[in-house]
Design a protein around this motif. Structure first.
Motif, short mmCIF file in Angstrom:
data_model
loop_
_atom_site.label_atom_id
_atom_site.label_comp_id
_atom_site.label_asym_id
_atom_site.label_seq_id
_atom_site.Cartn_x
_atom_site.Cartn_y
_atom_site.Cartn_z
N GLU A 220 1.13 22.30 7.10
CA GLU A 220 0.24 21.70 8.11
C GLU A 220 -1.21 21.73 7.65
N ARG A 221 -1.59 22.81 6.98
CA ARG A 221 -2.99 22.90 6.50
C ARG A 221 -3.26 21.84 5.43
N LEU A 222 -2.29 21.67 4.54
CA LEU A 222 -2.47 20.63 3.50
C LEU A 222 -2.53 19.25 4.16
N GLU A 223 -1.64 19.01 5.10
CA GLU A 223 -1.62 17.69 5.75
C GLU A 223 -2.91 17.42 6.54
N THR A 224 -3.48 18.48 7.11
CA THR A 224 -4.73 18.30 7.85
C THR A 224 -5.85 17.84 6.91
N ILE A 225 -5.78 18.29 5.67
CA ILE A 225 -6.77 17.83 4.68
C ILE A 225 -6.42 16.42 4.21
N MET A 226 -5.16 16.22 3.88
CA MET A 226 -4.75 14.99 3.20
C MET A 226 -4.66 13.76 4.11
N HIS A 227 -4.06 13.92 5.28
CA HIS A 227 -3.70 12.72 6.04
C HIS A 227 -4.89 11.86 6.47
N PRO A 228 -6.00 12.46 6.94
CA PRO A 228 -7.14 11.58 7.28
C PRO A 228 -7.68 10.82 6.06
N LEU A 229 -7.68 11.50 4.89
CA LEU A 229 -8.18 10.84 3.67
C LEU A 229 -7.22 9.73 3.24
N ILE A 230 -5.92 10.01 3.31
CA ILE A 230 -4.92 9.00 2.94
C ILE A 230 -5.06 7.79 3.87
N PHE A 231 -5.21 8.09 5.16
CA PHE A 231 -5.31 7.03 6.15
C PHE A 231 -6.50 6.12 5.85
N SER A 232 -7.68 6.72 5.66
CA SER A 232 -8.90 5.90 5.42
C SER A 232 -8.73 5.06 4.18
N GLN A 233 -8.21 5.68 3.12
CA GLN A 233 -8.05 4.95 1.86
C GLN A 233 -7.05 3.80 2.01
N ALA A 234 -5.98 4.04 2.77
CA ALA A 234 -4.96 3.00 2.97
C ALA A 234 -5.57 1.81 3.74
N VAL A 235 -6.40 2.10 4.72
CA VAL A 235 -7.01 1.02 5.50
C VAL A 235 -7.97 0.21 4.61
N ILE B 54 0.88 -1.17 0.00
CA ILE B 54 0.00 0.00 0.00
C ILE B 54 0.92 1.22 0.00
N ASP B 55 0.81 2.02 -1.06
CA ASP B 55 1.73 3.14 -1.26
C ASP B 55 0.99 4.45 -0.94
N LEU B 56 1.37 5.07 0.17
CA LEU B 56 0.62 6.26 0.59
C LEU B 56 0.85 7.46 -0.31
N ASP B 57 2.04 7.52 -0.95
CA ASP B 57 2.25 8.60 -1.94
C ASP B 57 1.30 8.43 -3.12
N ALA B 58 1.12 7.17 -3.54
CA ALA B 58 0.23 6.92 -4.69
C ALA B 58 -1.21 7.28 -4.31
N ILE B 59 -1.61 6.98 -3.08
CA ILE B 59 -2.96 7.35 -2.64
C ILE B 59 -3.10 8.88 -2.65
N ALA B 60 -2.04 9.57 -2.16
CA ALA B 60 -2.07 11.04 -2.15
C ALA B 60 -2.22 11.59 -3.57
N HIS B 61 -1.58 10.93 -4.52
CA HIS B 61 -1.70 11.38 -5.92
C HIS B 61 -3.14 11.19 -6.41
N GLU B 62 -3.74 10.02 -6.11
CA GLU B 62 -5.13 9.76 -6.56
C GLU B 62 -6.09 10.78 -5.97
N LEU B 63 -5.88 11.11 -4.69
CA LEU B 63 -6.78 12.05 -4.01
C LEU B 63 -6.73 13.45 -4.60
N THR B 64 -5.61 13.75 -5.30
CA THR B 64 -5.43 15.10 -5.82
C THR B 64 -5.49 15.15 -7.35
#
Ligand SMILES: CC(C)(COP(=O)(O)OP(=O)(O)OC[C@H]1O[C@@H](n2cnc3c(N)ncnc32)[C@H](O)[C@@H]1O)[C@@H](O)C(=O)NCCC(=O)NCCS
Ligand SMILES: Nc1ncnc2c1ncn2[C@@H]1O[C@H](COP(=O)(O)OP(=O)(O)OP(=O)(O)O)[C@@H](O)[C@H]1O
Length: 228
Positions: A100-115, A48-58
């Motif tokens: 920090e603002r970007l991470e606050t948006i991204m990290h919960p979404l990345i986390f859910s998608q990774a799970v 599970i590649d979290l960078d790849a998930i971050a790319h999909e989300l954006t």
């Protein structure tokens, strides 16, 4: 490779698939995480590649884009509505509050998608699930969920040279700026169960493969004695 004396006991909340070993993979930018992940997938790991998930989300219409537009404005959007990565890179890697603002948006979404992906990918026959998480050293939430943490070590000057080759659009100054925002190797070492050394320049990765052969044997050993 350094194998820490007592690989952590397999004990965790139930959030990740419970019938497999969940292994976090981290390291500084360009250390070789994706390379290690690819080699482990050849041995049967689900990656599970979290960078790849971050790319999909954006991507255009990606799940993070409406909130990113609301917070940062249209200037961070490309013509097709996807994230303009170069613009965002320039914004966040010099201004900690914007990062920090970007991470606050991204990290919960990345986390859910990774799970979600982990549960889909963790078939009975996988060797283990490997989570490639660049910022793992700064995430206690992830650390608490994982069975083992593998850190890839590589000297910064070698990483910079490899990134310059991989990403010709970046210059040394930009790369060093990004690296300076990441956890240091000594911070990563404090959370590591296993440290892999990837300092030798070698495109067929003999140095990594020798270490991974041992790691894969450990994974098989622990997996066979691990039932929940
Ligand atoms: C700023 C962005 C748009 C730049 O995109 P770009 O295509 O240049 O880089 P890419 O996403 O491929 O990342 C490359 C590497 O940069 C480093 N990196 C990415 N995000 C971060 C961050 N928030 N902090 C520190 N380093 C980071 C990692 O080593 C990563 O492997 C992008 O990195 C991003 O959206 N970052 C926020 C999401 C995030 O935190 N991702 C990390 C996944 S845990
Ligand atoms: N031992 C090695 N010898 C030569 N090149 C290598 C070696 N290991 C990795 N590379 C190359 O270095 C670059 C960085 O490696 P990789 O993409 O695996 O790192 P990463 O940690 O995933 O990077 P990022 O944090 O930016 O996502 C890649 O182009 C990869 O092919």
């Amino acid at each position: 490779m350094i194998l820490h004396e007592h690989l952590r006991k397999i004990e965790r909340p139930n959030r990740l698939p419970s019938h497999v070993l969940n292994i976090g993979l981290t390291g500084g930018m360009g250390s070789g995480k994706s390379t290690v992940a690819r080699l482990l997938s050849e041995s049967g790991a689900a990656v599970i590649d979290l960078d790849a998930i971050a790319h999909e989300l954006t991507e255009s219409n990606g799940a993070a884009m409406s909130e990113i537009e609301r917070v940062f404005g249209r200037k961070v959007l490309a013509e097709d509505g996807a994230l303009n990565r170069a613009v965002m890179r320039e914004l966040i890697f010099g201004q900690p509050h914007l990062k920090e603002r970007l991470e606050t948006i991204m990290h919960p979404l990345i986390f859910s998608q990774a799970v979600v992906q982990a549960h889909l990918r963790a078939q009975a026959d996988v060797l283990c699930v490997v989570y490639d998480i660049p910022l793992l050293a700064r995430s206690h939430e992830w650390q608490a969920l994982l069975d083992w943490i593998v850190v890839v070590d590589c000297a910064e000057d070698i990483r910079v040279q490899r990134i310059l080759k991989r990403n010709p659009q970046l210059n040394i100054e930009q790369i060093k700026k990004i690296i300076s925002t990441q956890a240091s190797f000594s911070e990563m070492q404090t959370i590591a169960d296993v440290v892999l050394n990837n300092s030798e320049n070698d495109v067929i990765h003999l140095q990594l493969k020798a270490q991974l052969n041992i790691l894969v044997r450990y994974i098989r050993h622990f997996s066979s004695s691990h039932t929940t």
